[in-house]
Design an enzyme around this catalytic site. Structure first.
Site, PDB file in Angstrom:
ATOM      1  N   GLY A  17       7.979  -7.084   7.021  1.00  0.00           N
ATOM      2  CA  GLY A  17       6.865  -7.404   6.143  1.00  0.00           C
ATOM      3  C   GLY A  17       7.250  -7.559   4.683  1.00  0.00           C
ATOM      4  O   GLY A  17       8.255  -8.188   4.332  1.00  0.00           O
ATOM      5  N   CYS A  67      14.973   7.042   7.738  1.00  0.00           N
ATOM      6  CA  CYS A  67      14.433   8.151   6.944  1.00  0.00           C
ATOM      7  C   CYS A  67      12.942   8.318   7.198  1.00  0.00           C
ATOM      8  O   CYS A  67      12.184   7.340   7.158  1.00  0.00           O
ATOM      9  CB  CYS A  67      14.686   7.898   5.460  1.00  0.00           C
ATOM     10  SG  CYS A  67      14.089   9.206   4.366  1.00  0.00           S
ATOM     11  N   ASP A  68      12.526   9.556   7.403  1.00  0.00           N
ATOM     12  CA  ASP A  68      11.113   9.915   7.428  1.00  0.00           C
ATOM     13  C   ASP A  68      10.729  10.277   6.002  1.00  0.00           C
ATOM     14  O   ASP A  68      11.057  11.359   5.510  1.00  0.00           O
ATOM     15  CB  ASP A  68      10.881  11.093   8.376  1.00  0.00           C
ATOM     16  CG  ASP A  68       9.435  11.575   8.373  1.00  0.00           C
ATOM     17  OD1 ASP A  68       8.597  10.992   7.646  1.00  0.00           O
ATOM     18  OD2 ASP A  68       9.140  12.546   9.090  1.00  0.00           O
ATOM     19  N   ASN A 100       7.608   1.034  -1.348  1.00  0.00           N
ATOM     20  CA  ASN A 100       6.802   0.043  -0.659  1.00  0.00           C
ATOM     21  C   ASN A 100       6.138   0.585   0.605  1.00  0.00           C
ATOM     22  O   ASN A 100       5.070   0.099   1.001  1.00  0.00           O
ATOM     23  CB  ASN A 100       7.675  -1.160  -0.300  1.00  0.00           C
ATOM     24  CG  ASN A 100       7.027  -2.059   0.725  1.00  0.00           C
ATOM     25  OD1 ASN A 100       6.097  -2.799   0.434  1.00  0.00           O
ATOM     26  ND2 ASN A 100       7.510  -1.989   1.965  1.00  0.00           N
ATOM     27  N   TYR A 110      -7.534   5.522   2.256  1.00  0.00           N
ATOM     28  CA  TYR A 110      -6.512   4.581   1.780  1.00  0.00           C
ATOM     29  C   TYR A 110      -6.672   4.290   0.291  1.00  0.00           C
ATOM     30  O   TYR A 110      -5.708   4.377  -0.484  1.00  0.00           O
ATOM     31  CB  TYR A 110      -6.595   3.285   2.578  1.00  0.00           C
ATOM     32  CG  TYR A 110      -5.679   2.193   2.083  1.00  0.00           C
ATOM     33  CD1 TYR A 110      -4.317   2.221   2.370  1.00  0.00           C
ATOM     34  CD2 TYR A 110      -6.168   1.130   1.323  1.00  0.00           C
ATOM     35  CE1 TYR A 110      -3.464   1.226   1.916  1.00  0.00           C
ATOM     36  CE2 TYR A 110      -5.331   0.126   0.869  1.00  0.00           C
ATOM     37  CZ  TYR A 110      -3.986   0.182   1.163  1.00  0.00           C
ATOM     38  OH  TYR A 110      -3.156  -0.810   0.710  1.00  0.00           O
ATOM     39  N   THR A 149       2.399  -6.947  10.919  1.00  0.00           N
ATOM     40  CA  THR A 149       1.537  -5.776  11.083  1.00  0.00           C
ATOM     41  C   THR A 149       0.084  -6.106  10.801  1.00  0.00           C
ATOM     42  O   THR A 149      -0.812  -5.761  11.576  1.00  0.00           O
ATOM     43  CB  THR A 149       1.999  -4.629  10.167  1.00  0.00           C
ATOM     44  OG1 THR A 149       3.343  -4.273  10.497  1.00  0.00           O
ATOM     45  CG2 THR A 149       1.109  -3.414  10.325  1.00  0.00           C
TER      46      THR A 149
END
Length: 248
Positions: free
Chosen positions: A18, A61-62, A89, A154, A191
């Protein structure tokens, strides 16, 4: 390559696909060595960058785990050097009415959209300040200026990111580091296309001054400007790169 970012190391979170993928490719085209941080496999974008003559690495990576972010910083530094550029991002965009939200739902959104900014900046910012040059760009959303229903958690998380941007920019400006936010419209990505409908993109496009759907490449050039020396006097700002949907 333009060479504007030669000698710089950039970190892009959520860069496996994306918008983040377009960011990583553009920064590499500008000459930066790019670390793509993502929970998903980012080897495809790394291969694309390398085939085009650039340098990139993929780091799993989390971003909601501070220890994992710390380990990622050590890996980036060891493999391609200390970061000069950080692009936050990664994010999620769930749609859920407020009366059905649980605190777990709320925290899930904030953990990635807001808390992760804290984790990455705490890890990568010290090297920028020590080197006297740095660029941080936090991706927020134009929904903070044109709110729709069902996205309370959000929008709150993205407004918090703007406040974080302004406050952090004030603290680090004296060290040669700028911090800005970039706010897109509804962007066509795999997505968002899977989650939405053709009608939703058409509706948003009709509301914009520029009457077409936004694509990731529309943001990549704006990002390249914000992380370059051309934007050295721009900090603590939220740039609405949304085709003129929010007119303020």
């Amino acid at each position: 390559m333009s060479g504007r970012l030669v000698g710089r190391t950039a970190v892009v979170t959520g860069g496996a696909g994306g918008i983040g993928r377009a960011f990583a490719r553009r920064l590499a085209d500008e000459g930066a060595a790019v670390a793509v941080l993502d929970r998903a496999d980012a080897t495809d974008v790394v291969h694309e960058i390398e085939e085009a003559g650039g340098k990139a690495i993929a780091v799993t990576c989390d971003l909601t785990n501070p220890e994992a972010v710390g380990a990622a910083r050590h890996e980036v530094t060891a493999r391609i050097g200390s970061a000069h550029i950080l692009v936050n991002n990664a994010g999620i965009y769930p749609h859920q009415p407020f009366d059905s939200l649980t605190f777990e739902d709320w925290r899930r959104v904030f953990s990635l959209n807001t808390d992760a900014l804290f984790h990455t900046c705490q890890e990568f910012l010290p090297d920028m300040r020590a080197g006297g040059w740095g660029r941080i760009v936090n991706v927020t959303s134009n929904s903070v200026g044109l709110v729709v229903s069902g996205v309370t958690h959000y929008v709150a998380s993205k407004m918090a990111a703007i406040g974080f941007t302004r406050a952090l920019a004030t603290e680090v400006a004296g060290d040669g580091v700028t911090v800005n936010a970039l706010a897109p419209s509804l962007v066509r990505t795999p997505t968002t296309e899977a989650a939405g409908s053709a009608e939703s993109f058409e509706t948003v496009a009709r509301m914009q001054a520029i009457k077409r759907s936004q694509v990731p490449e529309d943001l990549a050039g704006v990002l390249a400007f914000l992380v370059s020396d051309d934007a050295a006097f721009v900090t603590a700002q939220t740039l609405m790169a949304d085709g003129g949907l929010v007119r303020s």
